[in-house]
Scaffold this motif. Structure first.
Motif, mmCIF file in Angstrom:
data_model
loop_
_atom_site.group_PDB
_atom_site.id
_atom_site.type_symbol
_atom_site.label_atom_id
_atom_site.label_comp_id
_atom_site.label_asym_id
_atom_site.label_seq_id
_atom_site.Cartn_x
_atom_site.Cartn_y
_atom_site.Cartn_z
ATOM 1 N N ALA A 68 0.805 -1.225 0.000
ATOM 2 C CA ALA A 68 0.000 0.000 0.000
ATOM 3 C C ALA A 68 0.832 1.265 0.000
ATOM 4 O O ALA A 68 0.338 2.334 -0.372
ATOM 5 N N LEU A 69 2.110 1.172 0.403
ATOM 6 C CA LEU A 69 2.920 2.370 0.615
ATOM 7 C C LEU A 69 4.086 2.518 -0.355
ATOM 8 O O LEU A 69 4.869 3.459 -0.220
ATOM 9 N N ASN A 70 4.201 1.617 -1.326
ATOM 10 C CA ASN A 70 5.452 1.618 -2.081
ATOM 11 C C ASN A 70 5.305 1.454 -3.591
ATOM 12 O O ASN A 70 6.239 1.006 -4.260
ATOM 13 N N ARG A 71 4.165 1.856 -4.156
ATOM 14 C CA ARG A 71 4.066 1.868 -5.613
ATOM 15 C C ARG A 71 4.963 2.981 -6.169
ATOM 16 O O ARG A 71 5.391 3.888 -5.460
ATOM 17 N N ASN A 72 5.232 2.908 -7.457
ATOM 18 C CA ASN A 72 6.018 3.917 -8.176
ATOM 19 C C ASN A 72 7.416 4.108 -7.585
ATOM 20 O O ASN A 72 7.919 5.225 -7.467
ATOM 21 N N LYS A 73 8.037 2.974 -7.221
ATOM 22 C CA LYS A 73 9.407 3.001 -6.704
ATOM 23 C C LYS A 73 10.194 1.846 -7.324
ATOM 24 O O LYS A 73 9.634 0.822 -7.710
ATOM 25 N N ARG A 74 11.517 2.037 -7.384
ATOM 26 C CA ARG A 74 12.439 0.956 -7.723
ATOM 27 C C ARG A 74 13.247 0.626 -6.475
ATOM 28 O O ARG A 74 13.540 1.512 -5.679
ATOM 29 N N SER A 75 13.597 -0.641 -6.311
ATOM 30 C CA SER A 75 14.292 -1.075 -5.096
ATOM 31 C C SER A 75 15.723 -1.487 -5.389
ATOM 32 O O SER A 75 16.003 -2.188 -6.368
ATOM 33 N N ILE A 76 16.620 -1.050 -4.494
ATOM 34 C CA ILE A 76 17.996 -1.533 -4.494
ATOM 35 C C ILE A 76 18.362 -1.850 -3.056
ATOM 36 O O ILE A 76 18.050 -1.078 -2.132
ATOM 37 N N ALA A 77 18.970 -2.998 -2.839
ATOM 38 C CA ALA A 77 19.389 -3.410 -1.503
ATOM 39 C C ALA A 77 20.840 -3.004 -1.290
ATOM 40 O O ALA A 77 21.720 -3.386 -2.071
ATOM 41 N N LEU A 78 21.086 -2.223 -0.256
ATOM 42 C CA LEU A 78 22.447 -1.761 0.064
ATOM 43 C C LEU A 78 22.691 -1.889 1.564
ATOM 44 O O LEU A 78 21.843 -1.466 2.368
ATOM 45 N N ASP A 79 23.835 -2.422 1.912
ATOM 46 C CA ASP A 79 24.278 -2.443 3.306
ATOM 47 C C ASP A 79 25.093 -1.176 3.528
ATOM 48 O O ASP A 79 26.253 -1.089 3.117
ATOM 49 N N LEU A 80 24.487 -0.188 4.157
ATOM 50 C CA LEU A 80 25.140 1.109 4.296
ATOM 51 C C LEU A 80 26.289 1.095 5.302
ATOM 52 O O LEU A 80 26.994 2.094 5.456
ATOM 53 N N LYS A 81 26.502 -0.040 5.973
ATOM 54 C CA LYS A 81 27.688 -0.195 6.820
ATOM 55 C C LYS A 81 28.871 -0.747 6.022
ATOM 56 O O LYS A 81 29.991 -0.792 6.525
ATOM 57 N N SER A 82 28.590 -1.158 4.779
ATOM 58 C CA SER A 82 29.632 -1.694 3.904
ATOM 59 C C SER A 82 30.209 -0.564 3.056
ATOM 60 O O SER A 82 29.479 0.212 2.449
ATOM 61 N N GLU A 83 31.511 -0.499 2.977
ATOM 62 C CA GLU A 83 32.162 0.571 2.202
ATOM 63 C C GLU A 83 31.779 0.486 0.728
ATOM 64 O O GLU A 83 31.516 1.505 0.082
ATOM 65 N N ALA A 84 31.716 -0.736 0.188
ATOM 66 C CA ALA A 84 31.392 -0.909 -1.232
ATOM 67 C C ALA A 84 29.957 -0.462 -1.517
ATOM 68 O O ALA A 84 29.700 0.253 -2.496
#
Length: 394
Positions: A70-86
C-alpha cells in the motif's frame, strides 16, 4: 511498467528521490512524490528490506505484506548495506544523481552511517534532504522513539480524543505518521521551487510530534481562548452544536447544524421547533456550552426513524447528514467508484491487488502507476549498471 496518463509529462518527471526510509511516514511521502512522476529509488537493507515487508500478520500471495504494497508503488528497489564501504559507494553514486533524499531514522543515525545531510551536501550542493523523525532533530525529546502513538499522546491530541470521562483514545488513523509525511512532502516541494530560483538545496525536517500538534487547530485555539485544555467530546464539535453522531432506530448517523439557519431547518425536520425558545439553545454559543444536554433531549426523537429516513429528510432540507459506514461499505459505494479511489495494481507475484486511488487529481497530468511496489532489490542490477555507465561507480 504502466504508461503515464494521457502521454503528458508529469510534474515531477526528471526529479530523482532516494527513499532511505521504512514503515510509514517516509515511504508514504516518497510514494506521493512518485505518484507525481518522480523517479523514486527505495534503498533497503539486504535480506530483510523495509521492515514493513513482514508486518501486519497476514499476506495475499507473496511474502510482502499488504501494508508494504500500500505504501510503495512507483518506486524501484535496491538493496544496500550502508555499513559496507562498497555499498556505501553505490549509495554515494546515487546521491550525486539525486534531487531529494528522504530518511526517517532517529536523529544521528544517518550521520553514523555516513549518509547525513552535511556529507551528502558536500557531494551534491543542490540536494534537498528531508528527515522525518518522532520529535525533530533538536530539543529535549529529540532522541525519544518515533511512534505515532507516542506523538499523539505527547502532542495533546489524545487528551482531546474519545468519549468524555472515559479512558484515553488515540485517533484510529495514524495522523502523526501520515501528517508528518504530508508536511514533509509540502516542505520538499517548496524546497524544489526555491532551488529553481537559487540553485541551492536545503535541509527539511518534519516530525510526528509536530504534525500531530500542527493539526490541532481548533484545540489550541480553545486553549488560548479560554485558558482551559480542551476535553474529549466524542463525535461532537468544538465550534458548533448540534454537530455529531446520534442513534436512529436501526443504527447511527451524523448531522451538522453548524449555523443558525441549519439549526432552524433541523428543528423543522424533526418537529422540535420549541427548542429554539429555550434560552440554553437560542444561538450557537449557548448550544455549544449546553451540547450534552441538548443531544440528550434530541435522542428520543432520532430513535423514532431509520438512518435512511433521517438522512434523506435532513438532506432534503439542506442540513448536512450522512450514514456512518465501515470501510467495506465506503469502498463499495458508488461515489468511491466515481472518484476512482479504488484501483487494481498489476504485480509480478500477487497477480494484482486492490489499492487506494489518488486522493488528489490533476486534470492535465493525471497520476499513474508506473511501477508496482518493488520486490526487494528488484532494480539493483539496473541501477548499478546506470551508475557504472555514468562513471559514478567502478
Amino acid at each position: 511498467m504502466v504508461e503515464e496518463g494521457r502521454g503528458r509529462r508529469q510534474p515531477l518527471a526528471g526529479i530523482r528521490v532516494l527513499d532511505v526510509s521504512q514503515v510509514m511516514a517516509g515511504p508514504f511521502c516518497c510514494m506521493l512524490l512518485g505518484d507525481m512522476g518522480a523517479d523514486v529509488i527505495k534503498v533497503e537493507p539486504p535480506a530483510v528490506g523495509d521492515s514493513s515487508r513482514r508486518s501486519m500478520g497476514f499476506r495475499l500471495k507473496g511474502d510482502d505484506s499488504p501494508g508494504f504494497l500500500a505504501l510503495n508503488r512507483n518506486k524501484r528497489s535496491i538493496a544496500l548495506d550502508l555499513k559496507s564501504e562498497a555499498d556505501r559507494a553505490v549509495f554515494y553514486g546515487l546521491a550525486r544523481t539525486a534531487d531529494v533524499v528522504v530518511e526517517n531514522g532517529r536523529p544521528g543515525v544517518a550521520d553514523r552511517l555516513g549518509i547525513g545531510y552535511e556529507t551528502l551536501k558536500a557531494m551534491n550542493p543542490g540536494l534537498i534532504y528531508a528527515s522525518i523523525s518522532g520529535f525533530g532533530p533538536g530539543g529535549p525529546w529529540a532522541m525519544r522513539p518515533g511512534y505515532d502513538l507516542i506523538a499523539q499522546a505527547m502532542s495533546g491530541l489524545m487528551s482531546a480524543t474519545g468519549l468524555p470521562d472515559a479512558e484515553p483514545v488515540k485517533n484510529g488513523t495514524p495522523v502523526g505518521d501520515l501528517g508528518a509525511a504530508l508536511f514533509a512532502t509540502y516542505g520538499i516541494l517548496s524546497a524544489l521551487i526555491g532551488r529553481a530560483q537559487t540553485g541551492e538545496g536545503q535541509f527539511v525536517s518534519a516530525s510526528l510530534f509536530e504534525a500531530a500538534l500542527g493539526l490541532s487547530i481548533w484545540e489550541t485555539a480553545e486553549l488560548w481562548g479560554t485558558g482551559k485544555s480542551p476535553k474529549p467530546l466524542g463525535t461532537a464539535n468544538r465550534m458548533s452544536a448540534p454537530y455529531q453522531a446520534v442513534k436512529a432506530e436501526d443504527g447511527y448517523f451524523v448531522f451538522a447544524a453548524a449555523n443558525q439557519k441549519l439549526w432552524l431547518s433541523l428543528l423543522a425536520v424533526i418537529g422540535r421547533e420549541e427548542l429554539n425558545d429555550d434560552p440554553r439553545f437560542s444561538d450557537n454559543s449557548v448550544r455549544v456550552a449546553n451540547a450534552r444536554t441538548l443531544i440528550e433531549l434530541l435522542r428520543p426523537t432520532f430513535a423514532t426513524r431509520s438512518v435512511d429516513q433521517w438522512v434523506s429528510a435532513l438532506l432534503a432540507a439542506g442540513v448536512p447528514a450522512g450514514p456512518i459506514y465501515d470501510y467495506e461499505q465506503s469502498l463499495a459505494s458508488e461515489h468511491t467508484r466515481a472518484r476512482e479511489m479504488v484501483q487494481e495494481i498489476a504485480h509480478p507475484v500477487e497477480g494484482s491487488f486492490k489499492a487506494l486511488g489518488f486522493p488528489v487529481k490533476l486534470s492535465a497530468t493525471p497520476q499513474a502507476v508506473r511501477y508496482p511496489p518493488p520486490l526487494l532489490d528488484e532494480h539493483g542490477a539496473e541501477l548499478r549498471r546506470e551508475l557504472a555507465e555514468r562513471g559514478l561507480i567502478g
